[in-house]
Write an enzyme that holds these catalytic residues in place. Structure first.
Site, short mmCIF file in Angstrom:
data_model
loop_
_atom_site.label_atom_id
_atom_site.label_comp_id
_atom_site.label_asym_id
_atom_site.label_seq_id
_atom_site.Cartn_x
_atom_site.Cartn_y
_atom_site.Cartn_z
N SER A 62 0.68 -0.70 -0.20
CA SER A 62 -0.05 -0.55 -0.20
C SER A 62 0.36 1.32 -0.27
O SER A 62 1.82 0.92 -1.26
CB SER A 62 -0.90 -0.05 1.45
OG SER A 62 -1.60 0.96 0.80
N HIS A 76 -7.39 -4.73 -1.53
CA HIS A 76 -6.25 -4.58 -1.45
C HIS A 76 -5.62 -5.52 -0.55
O HIS A 76 -4.80 -5.89 -0.97
CB HIS A 76 -6.86 -3.17 -0.97
CG HIS A 76 -5.08 -2.60 -0.66
ND1 HIS A 76 -4.70 -2.22 -1.28
CD2 HIS A 76 -5.28 -1.43 1.19
CE1 HIS A 76 -3.53 -1.31 -1.01
NE2 HIS A 76 -4.06 -1.22 0.66
N ASP A 85 -0.14 -4.16 -3.76
CA ASP A 85 -0.65 -3.09 -3.86
C ASP A 85 -0.13 -1.80 -4.03
O ASP A 85 -0.72 -1.38 -3.46
CB ASP A 85 -1.84 -3.68 -3.97
CG ASP A 85 -3.47 -3.11 -4.33
OD1 ASP A 85 -3.17 -3.79 -5.91
OD2 ASP A 85 -4.41 -2.72 -4.19
#
Length: 207
Positions: A44, A137, A69
C-alpha cells in the site's frame, strides 16, 4: 509527529523515505552494504515509500523493489518522484489487486491477479463497497504470503498478455509465463495475468 490522518500522510511518507534512504546510504558507506543485494518490499503506502526511498538513495541503485498493491489514489503524489516506478530500482515488480494499486506507473514486471481490480470472494452481495475494496486491497498480502511459503512449488503462474481481456478470451498466446513471488524471472518483463481461488490456497494452474 507521525499521524494516520490523510492530510498528514503524504508529508510523513516523505519523511520516512528520506530517513530510510539516509540509513541505507550510511550502511553502504560505512558498513559495506551491497545495494545490488538489497530488496525492498512495501504494501500500500509502503510500496510508494519504497519507491521514494529508491529515488532518494545517493550511493547507487537498489537491486529490486516489490510493490504489493502500492497506493496512489488515496494520497495523491506531488510529483512523479513520489510514485513507485521502474526507475526506482534495477528491478521493480508490482502486484495489483485493487483500485488502490491500479494507477501507479508500470514497473518492469506487473502482475494482475483476476484483472487487478477485484478479487474472488470479496464481492458477496451483502458486503458494503468500502469493505469490498479493503478485501481486494489486502488480498495482495495473502497472495504474497502464499508465494513466499510455497516459492519452490511454482505457484502463481501468470501469462504475459497485453491486457485482461485478451487473457480472458484466450486471444493471448501466453508465449511468456512468469510466476509471481519475491523472485520472478527478471528476464520476462511486462504485464502478466492470472486467476486465483477465492480462498487459500489461492494459486491456480494456468488453464
Amino acid at each position: 509527529m507521525l499521524s494516520l490522518i490523510y492530510s498528514h500522510m503524504r508529508q510523513n511518507a516523505r519523511l520516512v523515505a528520506t530517513l530510510v534512504a539516509a540509513i541505507i546510504d550510511n550502511l553502504v558507506t560505512h558498513n559495506n552494504m551491497k545495494l545490488n543485494q538489497t530488496h525492498l518490499i512495501g504494501f500500500s503506502l509502503g510500496g510508494r515509500i519504497s519507491g521514494m526511498v529508491g529515488a532518494r538513495i545517493t550511493t547507487g541503485q537498489l537491486a529490486s523493489i516489490t510493490g504489493i498493491d502500492a497506493s496512489y489514489p488515496w494520497v495523491p503524489p506531488e510529483s512523479d518522484e513520489e510514485f513507485l516506478e521502474a526507475s526506482d530500482a534495477s528491478l521493480v515488480v508490482n502486484l495489483r489487486t485493487s483500485p488502490v494499486g491500479s494507477h501507479s506507473p508500470p514497473g518492469h514486471i506487473d502482475f494482475y491477479p483476476n484483472g487487478g481490480l477485484t478479487q474472488p470472494g470479496c464481492q458477496d452481495w451483502y458486503t458494503p463497497y468500502l469493505v469490498e475494496q479493503v478485501c481486494n486491497h489486502y488480498r495482495a498480502v495473502a497472495l504474497l504470503i502464499e508465494a513466499v511459503r510455497h516459492a519452490r512449488d511454482g505457484v502463481f503462474p501468470a501469462c504475459g498478455c497485453p491486457d485482461w481481456n485478451t487473457f480472458q478470451d484466450n486471444t493471448c498466446d501466453c508465449h511468456i509465463v512468469n510466476n509471481f513471488g519475491l523472485y520472478p524471472n527478471a528476464s520476462a518483463l511486462g504485464r502478466f495475468y492470472f486467476t486465483t481461488n477465492s480462498e487459500a490456497p489461492f494459486s491456480r494452474p494456468l488453464a
